[in-house]
Design an enzyme around this catalytic site. Structure first.
Site, PDB file in Angstrom:
ATOM      1  N   GLU A 103      13.403   2.924  -4.995  1.00 24.78           N
ATOM      2  CA  GLU A 103      12.079   2.566  -4.455  1.00 24.78           C
ATOM      3  C   GLU A 103      11.598   3.625  -3.475  1.00 24.78           C
ATOM      4  O   GLU A 103      12.404   4.219  -2.759  1.00 24.78           O
ATOM      5  CB  GLU A 103      12.173   1.233  -3.695  1.00 24.78           C
ATOM      6  CG  GLU A 103      11.814   0.017  -4.517  1.00 24.78           C
ATOM      7  CD  GLU A 103      10.303  -0.190  -4.650  1.00 24.78           C
ATOM      8  OE1 GLU A 103       9.529   0.771  -4.451  1.00 24.78           O
ATOM      9  OE2 GLU A 103       9.912  -1.326  -4.953  1.00 24.78           O
ATOM     10  N   ARG A 145      -0.034  12.369  -3.382  1.00 24.83           N
ATOM     11  CA  ARG A 145       1.335  12.186  -3.899  1.00 24.83           C
ATOM     12  C   ARG A 145       2.112  13.500  -3.896  1.00 24.83           C
ATOM     13  O   ARG A 145       3.323  13.514  -3.781  1.00 24.83           O
ATOM     14  CB  ARG A 145       1.294  11.649  -5.341  1.00 24.83           C
ATOM     15  CG  ARG A 145       0.773  10.223  -5.457  1.00 24.83           C
ATOM     16  CD  ARG A 145       1.068   9.688  -6.855  1.00 24.83           C
ATOM     17  NE  ARG A 145       0.309   8.490  -7.181  1.00 24.83           N
ATOM     18  CZ  ARG A 145       0.657   7.248  -6.837  1.00 24.83           C
ATOM     19  NH1 ARG A 145       1.764   7.042  -6.150  1.00 24.83           N
ATOM     20  NH2 ARG A 145      -0.083   6.222  -7.180  1.00 24.83           N
ATOM     21  N   PHE A 191       0.484   3.393   7.741  1.00 29.87           N
ATOM     22  CA  PHE A 191       0.351   3.707   6.313  1.00 29.87           C
ATOM     23  C   PHE A 191       0.663   5.193   6.136  1.00 29.87           C
ATOM     24  O   PHE A 191       0.070   6.050   6.797  1.00 29.87           O
ATOM     25  CB  PHE A 191      -1.067   3.395   5.820  1.00 29.87           C
ATOM     26  CG  PHE A 191      -1.177   3.459   4.337  1.00 29.87           C
ATOM     27  CD1 PHE A 191      -0.784   2.386   3.555  1.00 29.87           C
ATOM     28  CD2 PHE A 191      -1.655   4.609   3.715  1.00 29.87           C
ATOM     29  CE1 PHE A 191      -0.860   2.445   2.166  1.00 29.87           C
ATOM     30  CE2 PHE A 191      -1.730   4.678   2.330  1.00 29.87           C
ATOM     31  CZ  PHE A 191      -1.340   3.593   1.556  1.00 29.87           C
ATOM     32  N   ASP A 236       7.788  -2.521   2.194  1.00 31.85           N
ATOM     33  CA  ASP A 236       6.891  -2.893   3.299  1.00 31.85           C
ATOM     34  C   ASP A 236       6.977  -4.405   3.491  1.00 31.85           C
ATOM     35  O   ASP A 236       7.805  -4.896   4.238  1.00 31.85           O
ATOM     36  CB  ASP A 236       5.480  -2.412   2.947  1.00 31.85           C
ATOM     37  CG  ASP A 236       4.480  -2.705   4.037  1.00 31.85           C
ATOM     38  OD1 ASP A 236       4.857  -3.250   5.084  1.00 31.85           O
ATOM     39  OD2 ASP A 236       3.283  -2.397   3.850  1.00 31.85           O
ATOM     40  N   LYS A 285       4.314   4.521  -9.491  1.00 28.56           N
ATOM     41  CA  LYS A 285       4.406   5.965  -9.479  1.00 28.56           C
ATOM     42  C   LYS A 285       5.097   6.472  -8.217  1.00 28.56           C
ATOM     43  O   LYS A 285       5.622   7.576  -8.192  1.00 28.56           O
ATOM     44  CB  LYS A 285       2.994   6.581  -9.527  1.00 28.56           C
ATOM     45  CG  LYS A 285       2.204   6.248 -10.749  1.00 28.56           C
ATOM     46  CD  LYS A 285       0.781   6.815 -10.564  1.00 28.56           C
ATOM     47  CE  LYS A 285      -0.167   6.129 -11.521  1.00 28.56           C
ATOM     48  NZ  LYS A 285      -1.554   6.469 -11.187  1.00 28.56           N
TER      49      LYS A 285
END
Ligand code: IMP
Length: 192
Positions: free
Chosen positions: A110, A176, A163, A114, A51
Site C-alpha cells: 500500500e 505521481r 495531504f 489514512d 495507482k
C-alpha cells in the site's frame, strides 16, 4: 529538511516530507524485515494497490528480490477517493487480481493508510479469496490509521495528518511522478 529540487516543483510543492534518500533507506529496511520473516516460505506474492503504490511496489519488489529468492507480483486497482481529498469509504474495483490466490502467502503493498477504510475492505476481499496468509506493508501511515483495528505489519513512515503527493501519490491525478513525498502549496488547491 531538504528543499524540493527541479524547476516546476518549486512552484507547487511547499515542503518535502520524505526525501528520496530516506525512501531508499527505508525500503531496503522493510525488504530486509520481510525477507527475514518469510525466510521459510518458498515464495511470496506481492499485491500492489494501483495507482498510488506503483512506485513503491517497483522499488520494494526490487529490494525484496535482492534479499530473498522468489517474488511474484499482482496488481489490483481500486478507487476510493475519486477527485476528492477525503475518504468516502466507497471502494470500487477497477482491476481485479489476474489469478487465484488460494493458498498463497500474500503481502499487500500500500502507498498510504489514512482512514484505513480502503485497506479493511481489501483485507476482507483477499480473505474471501482464501489466501494462506495476508500481511500488509505500507509506505506511509497517517495518525487516524493508528486508531483503527487494521493489522498493518510493516510501516515505512508515520507522517502528520497533511495531504501528501509524490512517489505514486496524486492530487487529482497529478504529481505521481515526483520522486519524493511532499506537501502542496495551498495555492494549488485554489487554482481554477
Ligand atoms: P484510506 O481509505 O482513508 O486509508 O485511504 C487510502 C487511500 O487514499 C490511499 O491508498 C491513497 O490512494 C489515498 N490517500 C490517502 N491519503 C492520501 C494523501 O495524503 N495523498 C494522496 N492520496 C491519499
Amino acid at each position: 529538511m531538504a528543499e524540493p529540487h527541479g524547476t516546476w516543483y518549486d512552484a507547487d510543492i511547499d515542503r518535502v516530507v520524505v526525501t528520496e534518500e530516506q525512501l531508499r533507506e527505508k525500503i531496503d529496511d522493510l525488504a530486509k524485515q520481510v525477507a527475514a520473516d518469510y525466510a521459510d516460505h518458498e515464495s511470496v506474492l506481492l499485491v500492489g494497490v494501483l495507482k498510488g503504490a506503483f512506485m513503491f511496489m517497483a522499488d520494494f519488489a526490487r529490494a525484496l528480490g535482492r534479499q530473498s529468492r522468489h517474488v511474484e507480483l499482482e496488481f489490483m486497482a481500486i478507487s476510493s477517493y475519486g477527485q476528492r481529498a477525503t475518504s468516502s469509504g466507497v471502494v470500487r474495483i477497477l482491476k481485479d487480481l489476474d489469478r487465484d490466490i488460494a493458498g498463497q502467502h500474500v503481502i499487500v503493498v500500500e502507498d498510504i493508510v489514512d482512514s484505513g477504510l480502503t485497506l479493511s475492505w481489501l483485507l476482507k476481499y483477499l480473505a474471501s479469496r482464501s489466501a494462506a496468509s495476508v500481511e500488509v506493508v505500507t509506505l506511509l501511515r497517517k495518525p487516524d490509521a493508528v486508531k483503527i483495528d487494521v493489522p498493518v505489519r510493516y510501516v515505512g513512515f508515520d507522517i502528520p495528518n497533511d495531504f501528501v503527493v509524490g512517489y505514486g501519490l496524486d492530487y487529482a491525478e497529478r504529481y505521481r511522478e515526483v520522486p519524493f513525498i511532499g506537501v502542496l502549496k495551498p495555492s494549488v488547491y485554489t487554482r481554477a
